[in-house]
Design a protein around this motif. Structure first.
Motif, short mmCIF file in Angstrom:
data_model
loop_
_atom_site.label_atom_id
_atom_site.label_comp_id
_atom_site.label_asym_id
_atom_site.label_seq_id
_atom_site.Cartn_x
_atom_site.Cartn_y
_atom_site.Cartn_z
N LYS A 95 0.81 -1.22 0.00
CA LYS A 95 0.00 0.00 0.00
C LYS A 95 0.85 1.27 0.00
O LYS A 95 0.51 2.26 -0.65
N GLU A 96 1.98 1.24 0.74
CA GLU A 96 2.78 2.47 0.85
C GLU A 96 3.39 2.87 -0.50
O GLU A 96 3.81 4.02 -0.67
N ALA A 97 3.42 1.93 -1.44
CA ALA A 97 3.98 2.25 -2.75
C ALA A 97 2.91 2.80 -3.70
O ALA A 97 3.19 3.14 -4.85
N LEU A 98 1.66 2.89 -3.22
CA LEU A 98 0.55 3.32 -4.08
C LEU A 98 0.01 4.70 -3.69
O LEU A 98 -1.16 5.02 -3.89
N SER A 99 0.91 5.51 -3.13
CA SER A 99 0.59 6.92 -2.93
C SER A 99 1.94 7.63 -2.76
O SER A 99 2.98 6.99 -2.63
N ILE A 189 -12.37 0.32 -11.75
CA ILE A 189 -13.56 -0.35 -11.20
C ILE A 189 -13.32 -0.56 -9.71
O ILE A 189 -12.21 -0.92 -9.30
N LYS A 190 -14.36 -0.31 -8.89
CA LYS A 190 -14.21 -0.46 -7.45
C LYS A 190 -14.11 -1.93 -7.06
O LYS A 190 -15.11 -2.64 -7.07
N ILE A 197 -5.40 1.87 -3.87
CA ILE A 197 -4.82 2.98 -4.64
C ILE A 197 -5.33 4.31 -4.09
O ILE A 197 -6.54 4.48 -3.90
N GLY A 198 -4.42 5.22 -3.82
CA GLY A 198 -4.78 6.53 -3.25
C GLY A 198 -5.77 7.28 -4.13
O GLY A 198 -5.69 7.22 -5.36
N ASP A 199 -6.70 8.00 -3.50
CA ASP A 199 -7.69 8.84 -4.22
C ASP A 199 -8.44 8.08 -5.31
O ASP A 199 -8.79 8.66 -6.35
N PHE A 200 -8.71 6.81 -5.10
CA PHE A 200 -9.32 6.02 -6.17
C PHE A 200 -10.69 6.57 -6.56
O PHE A 200 -11.07 6.56 -7.73
N ARG A 201 -11.42 7.11 -5.56
CA ARG A 201 -12.76 7.65 -5.87
C ARG A 201 -12.67 8.81 -6.85
O ARG A 201 -13.49 8.98 -7.73
#
Ligand code: NAD
Length: 257
Positions: A95-99, A189-190, A197-201
């Motif tokens: 997760k830390e690599a996705l923001s 797609i959710k 992934i950060g800020d996916f919305r």
């Protein structure tokens, strides 16, 4: 369209998964589907999907475990014989690599993302090659972040670029047996994986507003395109990255009405 075909679909976590959309479309078209589950935590959810779709066997598969890939091949051979398609819908990055900044990615996070999201595709097909029928079809899942900057996608973008390149090399290696290798580059797609992934919305709403069709794609739409790529209807198509993203990849700037 898939009557008489048997295929392995890797990557169902629940009924929101892209792999579920693909499995459902294939089952509706008469395919005999084989599913795997990553670990015991996910087993009951995958079993539920299997029951719904009339899947006879589900097998454990953590793609980082070579022994499990070999056992999967033996189990499929024993229970089904040869197969006609493989769908690889698996990806992971810490997760830390996705923001934050891409440049700050650690060597560990980089290799985990590459191992699970890229090498697993190569290794599964390599190990299952002996049980693939001639003219089989192989499919993996990519994302636009492979070829463009997408906020927060970071190391997964680099992994998807390597995955798309692997599609082209594998298409050549297996093409002499009529085996085809393609990728679907799906719009956002959710799903469980996407929630990392950060800020996916924000990405979802930006895509909805700025894709030619003014909507996000569904797992049913990805499933239908996958079904075409897995069927003999696409017998002349290999080494392709097939976009199923409401056309978002063609709009270089925000749409102005
Ligand atoms: P998902 O969370 O439903 O599926 C991801 C799957 O990967 C899960 O079933 C998980 O069990 C599996 N997985 C992760 N690590 C594994 C391991 N070590 N061994 C075995 N399995 C493992 O999410 P999804 O969005 O359906 O993802 C499927 C594919 O689609 C991924 O390759 C993803 O990158 C790609 N994709 C997703 C989107 C999106 O917006 N959701 C867009 C384009 C491409």
């Amino acid at each position: 369209m898939l009557k008489g075909k048997k295929g392995l679909i890797i990557g169902v976590a629940n009924n929101k998964s892209i792999a579920y959309g693909i499995a459902k479309a294939c089952a509706n078209q008469g395919a005999d589907i084989i599913l795997t589950y990553q670990n015991e935590k996910l087993q009951s959810r995958v079993q539920k999907v299997a029951d719904e779709l009339g899947v006879k066997h589900i097998y454990p598969l953590d793609v980082t475990n070579e022994q499990e890939i070999l056992a999967l091949k033996d189990n499929i051979q024993k229970d089904y014989g040869n197969i006609d398609f493989i769908v690889h819908a698996v990806a992971f990055a810490p997760k830390e690599a996705l923001s934050g900044r891409f440049i700050d990615v650690t060597k560990d996070a980089f290799s985990i993302a590459m191992q699970i999201s890229v090498y697993s595709f190569i290794e599964v097909v390599q190990k299952l090659e002996p049980i693939l029928n001639d003219n089989a079809s192989i499919l993996t899942l990519s994302y636009l972040g492979a070829v463009r900057y997408i906020p927060h996608y970071n190391v997964m973008g680099v992994a998807k670029a390597a995955l798309e390149s692997s599609v082209r090399y594998m298409a050549v290696d297996l093409g002499s047996r009529g085996i085809r290798v393609n990728a679907i580059s799906a719009g956002p797609i959710k799903t469980l994986a996407a929630s990392g992934i950060g800020d996916f919305r924000k990405i979802l709403s930006y895509n909805e507003e700025n894709s030619p069709l003014r909507k996000n794609v569904t797992i049913e739409e990805v499933g239908n395109s996958a079904m075409y790529l897995l069927s003999d209807l696409s017998s002349g198509v290999t080494g392709e990255i097939h976009y199923v993203d409401s056309g978002y990849n063609v709009t270089g700037m925000p749409i102005v009405e």
